[in-house]
Design a protein around this motif. Sequence first.
Motif, PDB file in Angstrom:
ATOM      1  N   MET A 168       0.939  -1.155   0.122  1.00 44.71           N
ATOM      2  CA  MET A 168       0.056   0.170   0.049  1.00 44.71           C
ATOM      3  C   MET A 168       0.727   1.124  -0.014  1.00 44.71           C
ATOM      4  O   MET A 168       0.545   2.255  -0.669  1.00 44.71           O
ATOM      5  CB  MET A 168      -0.829  -0.009   1.161  1.00 44.71           C
ATOM      6  CG  MET A 168      -2.000  -1.203   1.123  1.00 44.71           C
ATOM      7  SD  MET A 168      -3.133  -1.175   2.572  1.00 44.71           S
ATOM      8  CE  MET A 168      -4.071   0.448   2.271  1.00 44.71           C
ATOM      9  N   LYS A 169       1.960   1.205   0.794  1.00 46.13           N
ATOM     10  CA  LYS A 169       2.860   2.398   0.835  1.00 46.13           C
ATOM     11  C   LYS A 169       3.263   2.913  -0.501  1.00 46.13           C
ATOM     12  O   LYS A 169       3.483   3.881  -0.982  1.00 46.13           O
ATOM     13  CB  LYS A 169       3.964   1.903   1.992  1.00 46.13           C
ATOM     14  CG  LYS A 169       4.192   3.110   2.980  1.00 46.13           C
ATOM     15  CD  LYS A 169       4.907   2.870   4.143  1.00 46.13           C
ATOM     16  CE  LYS A 169       6.166   2.143   4.036  1.00 46.13           C
ATOM     17  NZ  LYS A 169       6.895   1.805   5.279  1.00 46.13           N
ATOM     18  N   THR A 170       3.887   1.728  -1.264  1.00 50.37           N
ATOM     19  CA  THR A 170       4.357   1.865  -2.551  1.00 50.37           C
ATOM     20  C   THR A 170       3.393   2.626  -3.665  1.00 50.37           C
ATOM     21  O   THR A 170       3.735   3.408  -4.127  1.00 50.37           O
ATOM     22  CB  THR A 170       4.556   0.493  -3.293  1.00 50.37           C
ATOM     23  OG1 THR A 170       5.626  -0.163  -2.274  1.00 50.37           O
ATOM     24  CG2 THR A 170       5.474   0.614  -4.434  1.00 50.37           C
ATOM     25  N   VAL A 171       2.230   2.192  -3.470  1.00 51.79           N
ATOM     26  CA  VAL A 171       1.381   2.687  -4.492  1.00 51.79           C
ATOM     27  C   VAL A 171       0.909   4.173  -4.047  1.00 51.79           C
ATOM     28  O   VAL A 171       0.747   5.090  -4.761  1.00 51.79           O
ATOM     29  CB  VAL A 171      -0.265   1.968  -4.326  1.00 51.79           C
ATOM     30  CG1 VAL A 171      -1.266   2.585  -4.984  1.00 51.79           C
ATOM     31  CG2 VAL A 171      -0.260   0.469  -4.616  1.00 51.79           C
TER      32      VAL A 171
ATOM     33  N   ILE B  68      -4.691   4.507 -10.414  1.00 51.92           N
ATOM     34  CA  ILE B  68      -5.598   3.881 -11.309  1.00 51.92           C
ATOM     35  C   ILE B  68      -4.761   3.215 -12.227  1.00 51.92           C
ATOM     36  O   ILE B  68      -3.952   3.785 -12.814  1.00 51.92           O
ATOM     37  CB  ILE B  68      -6.517   4.954 -11.801  1.00 51.92           C
ATOM     38  CG1 ILE B  68      -7.447   5.645 -10.857  1.00 51.92           C
ATOM     39  CG2 ILE B  68      -7.422   4.182 -12.901  1.00 51.92           C
ATOM     40  CD1 ILE B  68      -8.271   5.038 -10.073  1.00 51.92           C
ATOM     41  N   SER B  69      -5.069   1.998 -12.607  1.00 50.58           N
ATOM     42  CA  SER B  69      -4.494   0.944 -13.574  1.00 50.58           C
ATOM     43  C   SER B  69      -2.888   1.116 -13.390  1.00 50.58           C
ATOM     44  O   SER B  69      -2.335   1.467 -14.491  1.00 50.58           O
ATOM     45  CB  SER B  69      -4.775   1.711 -14.986  1.00 50.58           C
ATOM     46  OG  SER B  69      -5.953   1.884 -15.121  1.00 50.58           O
ATOM     47  N   GLY B  70      -2.397   1.210 -12.138  1.00 53.30           N
ATOM     48  CA  GLY B  70      -0.913   1.007 -11.842  1.00 53.30           C
ATOM     49  C   GLY B  70      -0.290  -0.261 -12.137  1.00 53.30           C
ATOM     50  O   GLY B  70      -1.015  -1.137 -12.413  1.00 53.30           O
ATOM     51  N   ARG B  71       0.897  -0.205 -12.022  1.00 55.38           N
ATOM     52  CA  ARG B  71       1.697  -1.360 -12.410  1.00 55.38           C
ATOM     53  C   ARG B  71       1.136  -2.724 -11.688  1.00 55.38           C
ATOM     54  O   ARG B  71       1.278  -3.696 -12.286  1.00 55.38           O
ATOM     55  CB  ARG B  71       3.202  -1.284 -12.069  1.00 55.38           C
ATOM     56  CG  ARG B  71       4.160  -2.406 -12.276  1.00 55.38           C
ATOM     57  CD  ARG B  71       5.582  -1.923 -11.806  1.00 55.38           C
ATOM     58  NE  ARG B  71       5.537  -1.239 -10.337  1.00 55.38           N
ATOM     59  CZ  ARG B  71       5.552  -2.207  -9.220  1.00 55.38           C
ATOM     60  NH1 ARG B  71       5.692  -3.395  -9.515  1.00 55.38           N
ATOM     61  NH2 ARG B  71       5.613  -1.683  -8.033  1.00 55.38           N
ATOM     62  N   GLN B  72       0.654  -2.468 -10.262  1.00 54.92           N
ATOM     63  CA  GLN B  72       0.261  -3.619  -9.399  1.00 54.92           C
ATOM     64  C   GLN B  72      -0.848  -4.308 -10.337  1.00 54.92           C
ATOM     65  O   GLN B  72      -1.225  -5.551  -9.924  1.00 54.92           O
ATOM     66  CB  GLN B  72      -0.240  -3.385  -8.321  1.00 54.92           C
ATOM     67  CG  GLN B  72       1.235  -2.955  -7.318  1.00 54.92           C
ATOM     68  CD  GLN B  72       1.558  -1.277  -7.620  1.00 54.92           C
ATOM     69  OE1 GLN B  72       1.207  -0.745  -8.505  1.00 54.92           O
ATOM     70  NE2 GLN B  72       2.485  -0.855  -6.639  1.00 54.92           N
ATOM     71  N   VAL B  73      -1.685  -3.478 -10.901  1.00 54.83           N
ATOM     72  CA  VAL B  73      -2.807  -4.260 -11.527  1.00 54.83           C
ATOM     73  C   VAL B  73      -2.398  -5.221 -12.642  1.00 54.83           C
ATOM     74  O   VAL B  73      -3.017  -6.261 -12.627  1.00 54.83           O
ATOM     75  CB  VAL B  73      -3.747  -3.270 -12.317  1.00 54.83           C
ATOM     76  CG1 VAL B  73      -4.955  -3.628 -13.027  1.00 54.83           C
ATOM     77  CG2 VAL B  73      -4.402  -2.086 -11.000  1.00 54.83           C
ATOM     78  N   ASP B  74      -1.570  -4.640 -13.528  1.00 56.42           N
ATOM     79  CA  ASP B  74      -1.006  -5.445 -14.498  1.00 56.42           C
ATOM     80  C   ASP B  74      -0.245  -6.845 -13.891  1.00 56.42           C
ATOM     81  O   ASP B  74      -0.499  -8.054 -14.407  1.00 56.42           O
ATOM     82  CB  ASP B  74       0.175  -4.848 -15.517  1.00 56.42           C
ATOM     83  CG  ASP B  74      -0.715  -3.864 -16.219  1.00 56.42           C
ATOM     84  OD1 ASP B  74      -1.820  -3.849 -16.266  1.00 56.42           O
ATOM     85  OD2 ASP B  74       0.072  -2.952 -16.719  1.00 56.42           O
TER      86      ASP B  74
ATOM     87  N   TYR C  27      -9.804  -5.567   0.028  1.00 62.15           N
ATOM     88  CA  TYR C  27     -10.472  -4.496   1.260  1.00 62.15           C
ATOM     89  C   TYR C  27     -11.331  -3.500   0.748  1.00 62.15           C
ATOM     90  O   TYR C  27     -11.230  -2.278   0.830  1.00 62.15           O
ATOM     91  CB  TYR C  27      -9.087  -3.799   1.909  1.00 62.15           C
ATOM     92  CG  TYR C  27      -8.424  -4.645   3.104  1.00 62.15           C
ATOM     93  CD1 TYR C  27      -8.953  -6.050   3.142  1.00 62.15           C
ATOM     94  CD2 TYR C  27      -6.918  -4.422   3.212  1.00 62.15           C
ATOM     95  CE1 TYR C  27      -8.051  -7.145   3.911  1.00 62.15           C
ATOM     96  CE2 TYR C  27      -6.410  -5.257   3.985  1.00 62.15           C
ATOM     97  CZ  TYR C  27      -6.944  -6.447   4.376  1.00 62.15           C
ATOM     98  OH  TYR C  27      -6.000  -7.347   5.224  1.00 62.15           O
ATOM     99  N   GLY C  28     -12.265  -3.976   0.033  1.00 64.12           N
ATOM    100  CA  GLY C  28     -13.258  -3.033  -0.553  1.00 64.12           C
ATOM    101  C   GLY C  28     -13.926  -3.882  -1.601  1.00 64.12           C
ATOM    102  O   GLY C  28     -13.959  -5.114  -1.633  1.00 64.12           O
ATOM    103  N   ASP C  29     -14.247  -3.175  -2.840  1.00 59.30           N
ATOM    104  CA  ASP C  29     -14.753  -3.950  -3.933  1.00 59.30           C
ATOM    105  C   ASP C  29     -13.691  -4.411  -5.011  1.00 59.30           C
ATOM    106  O   ASP C  29     -12.850  -3.303  -5.135  1.00 59.30           O
ATOM    107  CB  ASP C  29     -16.092  -3.227  -4.546  1.00 59.30           C
ATOM    108  CG  ASP C  29     -17.138  -3.391  -3.757  1.00 59.30           C
ATOM    109  OD1 ASP C  29     -17.648  -4.486  -3.490  1.00 59.30           O
ATOM    110  OD2 ASP C  29     -17.814  -2.398  -3.411  1.00 59.30           O
TER     111      ASP C  29
ATOM    112  N   LEU D  91      -4.748   0.092  -5.374  1.00 59.69           N
ATOM    113  CA  LEU D  91      -4.348  -0.233  -3.825  1.00 59.69           C
ATOM    114  C   LEU D  91      -5.022  -1.583  -3.717  1.00 59.69           C
ATOM    115  O   LEU D  91      -4.424  -2.366  -2.733  1.00 59.69           O
ATOM    116  CB  LEU D  91      -4.970   0.639  -3.056  1.00 59.69           C
ATOM    117  CG  LEU D  91      -4.466   1.920  -2.556  1.00 59.69           C
ATOM    118  CD1 LEU D  91      -5.380   2.904  -1.764  1.00 59.69           C
ATOM    119  CD2 LEU D  91      -3.220   1.518  -1.586  1.00 59.69           C
ATOM    120  N   GLN D  92      -6.074  -1.921  -4.352  1.00 61.82           N
ATOM    121  CA  GLN D  92      -6.686  -3.197  -4.013  1.00 61.82           C
ATOM    122  C   GLN D  92      -5.837  -4.278  -4.724  1.00 61.82           C
ATOM    123  O   GLN D  92      -5.820  -5.261  -3.933  1.00 61.82           O
ATOM    124  CB  GLN D  92      -8.118  -3.294  -4.579  1.00 61.82           C
ATOM    125  CG  GLN D  92      -8.981  -2.439  -3.982  1.00 61.82           C
ATOM    126  CD  GLN D  92      -9.322  -2.524  -2.479  1.00 61.82           C
ATOM    127  OE1 GLN D  92      -8.908  -3.466  -1.822  1.00 61.82           O
ATOM    128  NE2 GLN D  92     -10.024  -1.433  -1.925  1.00 61.82           N
ATOM    129  N   ALA D  93      -5.212  -3.953  -5.695  1.00 58.75           N
ATOM    130  CA  ALA D  93      -4.503  -5.018  -6.414  1.00 58.75           C
ATOM    131  C   ALA D  93      -3.083  -5.126  -5.527  1.00 58.75           C
ATOM    132  O   ALA D  93      -2.811  -6.314  -5.262  1.00 58.75           O
ATOM    133  CB  ALA D  93      -4.017  -4.603  -7.764  1.00 58.75           C
TER     134      ALA D  93
END
Length: 380
Positions: A21-24, A31-37, A196-198, A240-242
């Motif tokens: 979370m800290k990194t994000v 939105i659409s950050g690297r973690q999502v990919d 931690y959400g939807d 964040l969710q990713a």
Amino acid sequence: MEFRDLKKQYEMIEDEIREGMKTVIRDCNFISGRQVDVLEGKLAEYVGAKHCITCANGTDALSLALMAWKIGEGDAVFVPDFTFFSSGEVVSYAGATPVFVDIDKDTFNISVHSLENAIQCVIEEGYLTPKVIIAVDLFGQPADYPSIRKIAEKYNLMILEDGAQGFGGEIEGQKACSFGNISTTSFFPAKPLGCYGDGGAIFTDNDDIEKYLRSIRIHGKGSCKYDNIRIGMNSRLDTLQAAILLPKLKAFEKYELEKINQAAAQYTEILKDVVKTPFIKEGFYSSWAQYSVLLPENIQREELQQNLKRDDIPTMVYYPKPMHEQKAFLDNYLVFDELSNTKEICRRILSLPIHPYMEREDVEYVAECLKKYLCPDTLY
Ligand SMILES: Cc1ncc(COP(=O)(O)O)c(C=O)c1O
């Protein structure tokens, strides 16, 4: 006692979640950050599907799938009568007609006999075109896809696997969320893999469908953000969710799935002579979104729940009402049989606390308390 203990899970993987979370937040890539990919790649690999497209929740995942197939007015979509509301809601939302089908009395998943009968009735009536079977992996056990696939091929229908509760389940080693022409899941916090959400995801092997889904989940995006070539929706998974799901997926694979199966086996061992315990088909594996038993007919369910609550045991009724009785569908649905299994199971079902962090003593405590109320004459 917690029904699903997300606090204990957090204690186990707190450092990794905080770091992610800290990194994000540091990168401000919400939105659409690297973690999502990265997550999409890992989920596709885990499930064994060619593509994973994340989105905002499990309901949108189903809606996006129906949009990709251009399902709408005049189409019939077959849905089990015993499921969470979303499975049928998305059909009406698309403008099509849900046809509610009875369930198997042992697995609580869609009955293939009731399904085929409903398809034939729709064809005979001639008003609607049968298009899609939405099969739900209820409580964590995959639906009977080998049989459903035969029916889908016979009548030329698409299979949409609603794996919101099924992520982690298997049939003969093949993972849930890989059985449909399109499959979906939900990352609602209490799901087998929750954020931690939807959150939600869509899986497919079809390259064209993948491209289409990636476009319609972001306003019908074309070559760039401000080129909109079709009507879509805004349905993305937050970065964040990713970041939260990445360590959670690791724990899920490494030990959670095995631990929750141990808890389920222990319940079944203690309760098998007192209630109808969950039936897992030969060759099938459940991820235990719920551990649901059928109570004897003569039991007052609400009173039992109150008694268990006094013993600090939370229970839930999934689901008290068949889909066809939900007021929201008004008269815009079809049924072609008595739906007697659904009606009976709605009356008798009860879900007990279960999660990977449940100690053996906790399972024993719940099971023994339940026995105490069901067989008051026996000394435990
Ligand atoms: C069977 C089923 N389908 C669909 C959904 C919808 O998922 P979400 O709550 O993420 O929209 C759920 C979740 O509650 C579900 O249990």
